[in-house]
Write a protein that holds these residues in place. Structure first.
Motif, PDB file in Angstrom:
ATOM      1  N   ASP A 326      54.636  34.651  11.367  1.00 20.11           N
ATOM      2  CA  ASP A 326      53.665  33.567  11.150  1.00 20.11           C
ATOM      3  C   ASP A 326      52.462  33.713  12.063  1.00 20.11           C
ATOM      4  O   ASP A 326      51.306  33.553  11.633  1.00 20.11           O
ATOM      5  CB  ASP A 326      54.334  32.205  11.378  1.00 20.11           C
ATOM      6  N   GLN A 327      52.715  34.023  13.335  1.00 23.28           N
ATOM      7  CA  GLN A 327      51.603  34.220  14.254  1.00 23.28           C
ATOM      8  C   GLN A 327      50.790  35.450  13.875  1.00 23.28           C
ATOM      9  O   GLN A 327      49.561  35.468  13.981  1.00 23.28           O
ATOM     10  CB  GLN A 327      52.129  34.361  15.696  1.00 23.28           C
ATOM     11  N   ALA A 328      51.483  36.490  13.407  1.00 25.56           N
ATOM     12  CA  ALA A 328      50.784  37.696  12.973  1.00 25.56           C
ATOM     13  C   ALA A 328      49.845  37.387  11.811  1.00 25.56           C
ATOM     14  O   ALA A 328      48.704  37.859  11.775  1.00 25.56           O
ATOM     15  CB  ALA A 328      51.790  38.773  12.582  1.00 25.56           C
ATOM     16  N   ASP A 329      50.307  36.578  10.864  1.00 22.37           N
ATOM     17  CA  ASP A 329      49.460  36.203   9.723  1.00 22.37           C
ATOM     18  C   ASP A 329      48.258  35.386  10.184  1.00 22.37           C
ATOM     19  O   ASP A 329      47.145  35.524   9.649  1.00 22.37           O
ATOM     20  CB  ASP A 329      50.267  35.401   8.702  1.00 22.37           C
ATOM     21  N   ALA A 330      48.480  34.509  11.184  1.00 20.07           N
ATOM     22  CA  ALA A 330      47.376  33.699  11.701  1.00 20.07           C
ATOM     23  C   ALA A 330      46.315  34.584  12.348  1.00 20.07           C
ATOM     24  O   ALA A 330      45.108  34.365  12.170  1.00 20.07           O
ATOM     25  CB  ALA A 330      47.908  32.677  12.708  1.00 20.07           C
ATOM     26  N   VAL A 331      46.741  35.599  13.104  1.00 22.34           N
ATOM     27  CA  VAL A 331      45.796  36.521  13.726  1.00 22.34           C
ATOM     28  C   VAL A 331      45.044  37.318  12.659  1.00 22.34           C
ATOM     29  O   VAL A 331      43.833  37.543  12.767  1.00 22.34           O
ATOM     30  CB  VAL A 331      46.524  37.475  14.699  1.00 22.34           C
ATOM     31  N   LEU A 332      45.752  37.735  11.608  1.00 26.88           N
ATOM     32  CA  LEU A 332      45.105  38.471  10.527  1.00 26.88           C
ATOM     33  C   LEU A 332      44.012  37.628   9.878  1.00 26.88           C
ATOM     34  O   LEU A 332      42.909  38.111   9.603  1.00 26.88           O
ATOM     35  CB  LEU A 332      46.139  38.888   9.485  1.00 26.88           C
ATOM     36  N   THR A 333      44.308  36.347   9.637  1.00 28.08           N
ATOM     37  CA  THR A 333      43.315  35.451   9.039  1.00 28.08           C
ATOM     38  C   THR A 333      42.095  35.320   9.939  1.00 28.08           C
ATOM     39  O   THR A 333      40.947  35.372   9.467  1.00 28.08           O
ATOM     40  CB  THR A 333      43.937  34.067   8.795  1.00 28.08           C
ATOM     41  N   GLU A 334      42.314  35.172  11.247  1.00 32.71           N
ATOM     42  CA  GLU A 334      41.199  35.060  12.188  1.00 32.71           C
ATOM     43  C   GLU A 334      40.399  36.365  12.237  1.00 32.71           C
ATOM     44  O   GLU A 334      39.168  36.354  12.343  1.00 32.71           O
ATOM     45  CB  GLU A 334      41.737  34.712  13.573  1.00 32.71           C
TER      46      GLU A 334
END
Length: 451
Positions: A326-334
């Motif tokens: 989930d955190q990885a996806d958030a970083v990808l979005t940013e």
């Protein structure tokens, strides 16, 4: 309600046919509005389309009459046609429109890693195409004006499906589908390259070479250009009997790193390549296959491949990404937001909010940089592992800041084709690389502009 525009116009409610519009022009008008569902279509555009640029004096009144009749027919099914300013729109209230469903299936297929899943999604999407757009409501002239995006999407879908079929070893099926399409679109180089590969895998090397010769002659005679890099590369490998063309699932122009599919580094600077991980900058919503950064793992591998982080960091990031998806996806979005801001900086020097966004990310990155000296005595700043999953974001931001501080940014060129938009340090890079895996046509035909 369900509306079908890819073929004869049909309207259904709970699976049952519904008669909408007693006149062909009424159905055609509704079809035009549904193609832009949720967006205003001006009355002037409706008049221009319905009467092919030669409207009678009564055209405006006729459009108002048609709208009134359509509202009467659609109101029982909770389909709303609203008047907005100088036009009308069909409210996007959850009604199914086959054109939208087709586009969604193609986008999902382009993001699918499994070729079997890609074929399944594209089979569903292409099955929606029952014939020409609005086959019984629009004439050929109007259809030519309306279906540009729809036809392009259909061609992309067929190309994507053929490439997935090749990955599954289904070259015979790909050949059967591509041969008639190539006859109708003989200068579409990506289609021709895929068909040549399929023919080669089907032990039809001579046919593949003849197809290349015919395509080249047509490009030179009609457009005055030579085939693009991908088509020439397929031709070269066929002549050499390169076994990579026999290997399913590997487009000849891609770079495979740690089993991730990455674009070639062609921009001349990591920050440009960062922007070039997306094709179709001028088109909303994104075109199928436009996004290279499909997941955090791809981001981490790409950052290592272009030298923004080292191999140790890549290994660490892949481990952290598996532990905290989930955190990885958030970083990808940013990271994608940073990419959008950087692209705006390079294509619109007056976009101050974009520069501010890149500056904020660069300032955050600067706090986690460490200086390392190489064996030859030279050194550089590297993002520290303390950044965790945000490490490739910091590395990309610092690279972006370096490019924006470099006078070379004023020489950056971008392909103006909405299917592309890739950036290059100068015009020669655009001419050499642009058509390879982005806009799909020879870059020499496209004018470029300073960023």
């Amino acid at each position: 309600m369900e509306f079908r525009l890819l073929g004869p116009f049909e309207a259904r409610h709970e699976g049952h046919p519904v008669e909408i519009g007693s006149r062909r022009q009424e159905r055609c008008l509704l079809g035009v509005l549904l193609l832009d569902a949720g967006r205003v279509v001006t009355t002037d555009r409706l008049i221009d389309l319905l009467w092919n640029g030669s409207p009678p004096a009564s055209a405006r009144g006729a459009v108002q009459t048609y709208i009134g009749r359509l509202r009467g027919s659609l109101t029982p099914y909770e389909v709303r046609i609203s008047t907005r300013g100088h036009g009308y729109l069909v409210e996007a209230d959850g009604h199914r429109i086959d054109v939208e469903e087709f586009g969604d299936l193609v986008r999902r297929a382009s993001a699918a890693a499994d070729p079997a899943e890609r074929v399944r999604l594209l089979d569903r999407g292409l099955a929606l195409c029952r014939g020409p757009l609005l086959a019984d409501a629009a004439d050929d002239e109007l259809r030519d004006r309306l279906q540009g995006t729809v036809e392009e999407l259909r061609l992309v879908a067929v190309e994507l499906r053929a490439e997935a079929q090749l990955a599954l070893g289904q070259h015979a099926r790909a050949i059967a589908e591509l041969v008639p399409l190539a006859a109708r679109h003989p200068t579409r180089e990506q289609l021709v390259a895929t068909l040549m590969t399929a023919l080669y895998r089907g032990a039809r090397q001579a046919d593949a070479l003849r197809l290349y010769r015919t395509t080249r002659e047509l490009l030179v005679a009609e457009l005055g250009v030579e085939p693009g890099p991908r088509l020439r590369e397929v031709h070269r490998r066929i002549l050499r009997g390169d076994d990579r063309l026999d290997r399913p699932g590997r487009p000849v122009y891609e770079v495979r790193v740690r089993d991730e599919s990455l674009p070639w580094s062609v921009g001349g600077h990591p920050a440009l390549d960062f922007c070039n991980t997306f094709a179709g900058w001028g088109h909303e919503p994104p075109l199928p296959g436009a996004e290279w950064l499909r997941g955090y793992r791809t981001l981490a591998v790409w950052a290592g491949h272009v030298g923004l982080i080292d191999d140790v960091s890549v290994n660490r990031l892949l481990h952290l990404g598996r532990r905290d998806p989930d955190q990885a996806d958030a970083v990808l979005t940013e990271t994608r937001r940073l990419r959008t801001a950087l692209y705006a900086c390079l294509t619109d020097p007056d976009d101050r909010p974009a520069f501010d966004t890149v500056a904020r990310h660069a300032e955050a990155a600067a706090k986690l940089l460490v200086f390392r000296r190489d064996a030859d005595g030279r050194g550089r700043w590297w993002p520290d592992l303390a950044g965790g999953l945000r490490l490739p974001l910091h590395a990309s931001a610092w690279s972006a800041a370096e490019l924006l501080a470099d006078p070379r940014r004023f020489t950056v060129r971008s392909c103006p084709d909405e299917r592309c938009g890739w950036l290059f340090l100068d015009e020669s890079g655009l001419r050499r690389w642009c058509s390879l895996g982005t806009c799909g046509r020879p870059a020499a035909r496209s004018a470029c502009h300073s960023a």
